[in-house]
Design a protein around this motif. Structure first.
Motif, PDB file in Angstrom:
ATOM      1  N   ARG A   1       0.063   3.336  -8.147  1.00  0.00           N
ATOM      2  CA  ARG A   1       0.267   2.265  -9.125  1.00  0.00           C
ATOM      3  C   ARG A   1       1.739   2.132  -9.504  1.00  0.00           C
ATOM      4  N   LEU A   2       2.404   3.254  -9.722  1.00  0.00           N
ATOM      5  CA  LEU A   2       3.826   3.225 -10.072  1.00  0.00           C
ATOM      6  C   LEU A   2       4.685   2.761  -8.905  1.00  0.00           C
ATOM      7  N   LEU A   3       4.372   3.229  -7.719  1.00  0.00           N
ATOM      8  CA  LEU A   3       5.140   2.815  -6.540  1.00  0.00           C
ATOM      9  C   LEU A   3       5.004   1.318  -6.300  1.00  0.00           C
ATOM     10  N   ASP A   4       3.815   0.783  -6.499  1.00  0.00           N
ATOM     11  CA  ASP A   4       3.606  -0.654  -6.335  1.00  0.00           C
ATOM     12  C   ASP A   4       4.385  -1.444  -7.388  1.00  0.00           C
ATOM     13  N   ALA A   5       4.423  -0.919  -8.605  1.00  0.00           N
ATOM     14  CA  ALA A   5       5.044  -1.643  -9.706  1.00  0.00           C
ATOM     15  C   ALA A   5       6.567  -1.537  -9.704  1.00  0.00           C
ATOM     16  N   ASP A   6       7.077  -0.345  -9.422  1.00  0.00           N
ATOM     17  CA  ASP A   6       8.513  -0.083  -9.606  1.00  0.00           C
ATOM     18  C   ASP A   6       9.273   0.211  -8.324  1.00  0.00           C
TER      19      ASP A   6
ATOM     20  N   ALA B   1       8.785 -10.581  -0.863  1.00  0.00           N
ATOM     21  CA  ALA B   1       7.928 -10.647  -2.052  1.00  0.00           C
ATOM     22  C   ALA B   1       8.493  -9.808  -3.188  1.00  0.00           C
ATOM     23  N   SER B   2       9.015  -8.615  -2.863  1.00  0.00           N
ATOM     24  CA  SER B   2       9.574  -7.734  -3.892  1.00  0.00           C
ATOM     25  C   SER B   2      10.807  -8.349  -4.534  1.00  0.00           C
ATOM     26  N   ARG B   3      11.663  -8.931  -3.705  1.00  0.00           N
ATOM     27  CA  ARG B   3      12.882  -9.539  -4.225  1.00  0.00           C
ATOM     28  C   ARG B   3      12.557 -10.714  -5.144  1.00  0.00           C
ATOM     29  N   ALA B   4      11.583 -11.516  -4.768  1.00  0.00           N
ATOM     30  CA  ALA B   4      11.178 -12.638  -5.605  1.00  0.00           C
ATOM     31  C   ALA B   4      10.641 -12.142  -6.940  1.00  0.00           C
ATOM     32  N   ALA B   5       9.821 -11.081  -6.889  1.00  0.00           N
ATOM     33  CA  ALA B   5       9.241 -10.546  -8.115  1.00  0.00           C
ATOM     34  C   ALA B   5      10.309 -10.014  -9.057  1.00  0.00           C
ATOM     35  N   VAL B   6      11.319  -9.347  -8.507  1.00  0.00           N
ATOM     36  CA  VAL B   6      12.414  -8.829  -9.328  1.00  0.00           C
ATOM     37  C   VAL B   6      13.125  -9.970 -10.055  1.00  0.00           C
ATOM     38  N   GLY B   7      13.255 -11.109  -9.398  1.00  0.00           N
ATOM     39  CA  GLY B   7      13.917 -12.254  -9.999  1.00  0.00           C
ATOM     40  C   GLY B   7      13.005 -13.100 -10.865  1.00  0.00           C
ATOM     41  N   GLY B   8      11.733 -12.666 -10.996  1.00  0.00           N
ATOM     42  CA  GLY B   8      10.787 -13.421 -11.810  1.00  0.00           C
ATOM     43  C   GLY B   8      10.418 -14.764 -11.207  1.00  0.00           C
ATOM     44  N   MET B   9      10.468 -14.858  -9.885  1.00  0.00           N
ATOM     45  CA  MET B   9      10.182 -16.116  -9.206  1.00  0.00           C
ATOM     46  C   MET B   9       9.021 -15.953  -8.238  1.00  0.00           C
ATOM     47  N   SER B  10       8.430 -17.079  -7.878  1.00  0.00           N
ATOM     48  CA  SER B  10       7.479 -17.065  -6.783  1.00  0.00           C
ATOM     49  C   SER B  10       8.257 -16.923  -5.479  1.00  0.00           C
ATOM     50  N   VAL B  11       7.563 -16.590  -4.412  1.00  0.00           N
ATOM     51  CA  VAL B  11       8.226 -16.475  -3.115  1.00  0.00           C
ATOM     52  C   VAL B  11       8.826 -17.816  -2.700  1.00  0.00           C
TER      53      VAL B  11
ATOM     54  N   PRO C   1       5.075  -2.352  -0.461  1.00  0.00           N
ATOM     55  CA  PRO C   1       6.350  -2.363   0.276  1.00  0.00           C
ATOM     56  C   PRO C   1       6.979  -0.990   0.460  1.00  0.00           C
ATOM     57  N   TRP C   2       6.682  -0.033  -0.391  1.00  0.00           N
ATOM     58  CA  TRP C   2       7.246   1.308  -0.292  1.00  0.00           C
ATOM     59  C   TRP C   2       6.731   2.064   0.928  1.00  0.00           C
ATOM     60  N   VAL C   3       5.609   1.620   1.480  1.00  0.00           N
ATOM     61  CA  VAL C   3       5.034   2.305   2.641  1.00  0.00           C
ATOM     62  C   VAL C   3       6.009   2.293   3.825  1.00  0.00           C
ATOM     63  N   SER C   4       6.707   1.170   4.015  1.00  0.00           N
ATOM     64  CA  SER C   4       7.613   1.047   5.163  1.00  0.00           C
ATOM     65  C   SER C   4       8.650   2.158   5.191  1.00  0.00           C
ATOM     66  N   ALA C   5       9.143   2.528   4.000  1.00  0.00           N
ATOM     67  CA  ALA C   5      10.193   3.544   3.928  1.00  0.00           C
ATOM     68  C   ALA C   5       9.657   4.946   4.207  1.00  0.00           C
ATOM     69  N   LEU C   6       8.360   5.140   4.087  1.00  0.00           N
ATOM     70  CA  LEU C   6       7.783   6.479   4.265  1.00  0.00           C
ATOM     71  C   LEU C   6       7.200   6.696   5.661  1.00  0.00           C
TER      72      LEU C   6
ATOM     73  N   THR D   1      -1.023  -6.611   6.019  1.00  0.00           N
ATOM     74  CA  THR D   1      -1.409  -6.719   4.607  1.00  0.00           C
ATOM     75  C   THR D   1      -1.031  -5.467   3.840  1.00  0.00           C
ATOM     76  N   LEU D   2      -1.241  -4.312   4.441  1.00  0.00           N
ATOM     77  CA  LEU D   2      -0.872  -3.044   3.810  1.00  0.00           C
ATOM     78  C   LEU D   2       0.624  -2.998   3.500  1.00  0.00           C
ATOM     79  N   LEU D   3       1.447  -3.381   4.465  1.00  0.00           N
ATOM     80  CA  LEU D   3       2.896  -3.304   4.304  1.00  0.00           C
ATOM     81  C   LEU D   3       3.405  -4.291   3.251  1.00  0.00           C
ATOM     82  N   VAL D   4       2.762  -5.436   3.150  1.00  0.00           N
ATOM     83  CA  VAL D   4       3.173  -6.426   2.153  1.00  0.00           C
ATOM     84  C   VAL D   4       2.699  -6.026   0.767  1.00  0.00           C
TER      85      VAL D   4
END
Length: 266
Positions: A43-48, A180-190, A121-126, A115-118
């Motif tokens: 949950r934390l990895l998905d959120a932050d 998707a992560s970058r858009a979320a950080v900016g408070g925008m839709s994709v 997103p932290w999964v890609s780095a691991l 779908t898993l990777l999207v």
């Protein structure tokens, strides 16, 4: 820094543990277990994201002390490896023995992995950092091998075929997850983020020619939203890969279109 002349040993895996976890003082924390810790970690990895994750933040999420978490896992690496396998278990895997066309099953596996990777997103780095020998990852790998074996390609072509499909999906899903992560950080839709990025690049004189050509290509491929464009490109790229597999089956085996699980004339 490692001493000169000494090679750093690859880290082991939480799945290879043969001894009990270290108990760092006190008894077992009340109301806490490994499953709850892994769930909170995901949950934390998905959120932050991975960069902001720490054992201290996890303990705060669980409303316990950091030492309580260490009652169940020895290291942060162990916990990340457990979280990685946990989300791998969320993929819906086809049954290689169900008699379905192998092409459809390759597509299904590719979609699930993307779908898993999207979604995480932290999964890609691991992926690749750990041995990835948890039960869920092994189940995924086993089904991938069984499905690709049904194409009729000889064994010596198996790893190359798997790499072509799933390294493509890894790259595609990783970039899509970053978007998707970058858009979320900016408070925008994709879509909003994509348009903002396009407008910014368009304003750069050195990029004018590339942007003009890119607009023509995007208009030609169709799609009103970024999601539609990404989906259309993904499906076409996957069709290209499957057509390549069919061509290689024909070249290697001389029997196009009627391999195990295939349909004659496909």
């Amino acid at each position: 820094m490692a001493r000169a002349g000494r090679q750093e040993q690859p880290r082991s895996s939480v799945w290879l543990e043969r001894t009990a976890h270290r108990r760092r003082g006190g008894g077992q924390p009340s109301g806490l277990d490994r499953a709850r810790i892994i769930e909170a970690t995901v949950r934390l990895l998905d959120a932050d994201g991975l960069a902001r994750f720490s054992m201290r933040r996890l303990a705060g999420e669980l409303d316990v002390t950091a030492m309580s978490v260490y009652w169940y896992v020895d290291t942060k690496d162990d916990l990340l490896e457990l979280a990685l396998d946990e989300v791998m278990g969320g993929m819906r895997l086809p049954d290689p023995d169900a008699g379905e066309d192998w092409r459809d099953q390759v597509r299904a596996l590719a979609r699930e992995y993307r779908t898993l990777l999207v979604r995480h997103p932290w999964v890609s780095a691991l992926v690749g950092v750990y041995l990835n020998i948890g039960p869920n990852n092994l189940a995924f790998s086993r089904v991938v091998q069984q499905v690709v074996r049904r194409t009729g390609l000889p064994a010596r072509r198996m790893t190359g075929t798997i790499s072509a499909v799933f390294q493509f999906v890894y790259g595609y899903g990783t970039l899509e997850g970053h978007l998707a992560s970058r858009a979320a950080v900016g408070g925008m839709s994709v879509d909003e983020y994509f348009q903002q990025a396009l407008d910014t690049v368009t304003a750069a004189p050195q990029a004018a020619d590339v942007v003009r050509e890119s607009r023509e290509i995007m208009e030609a491929r169709g799609g009103d939203t970024v999601a539609e464009m990404l989906e259309r490109d993904f499906q076409f790229a996957l069709d290209l890969l499957i057509a390549g597999i069919e061509a290689m089956v024909a070249r290697e085996c001389g029997t196009p279109g009627d391999q195990p699980g295939g349909q004659p004339g496909d």
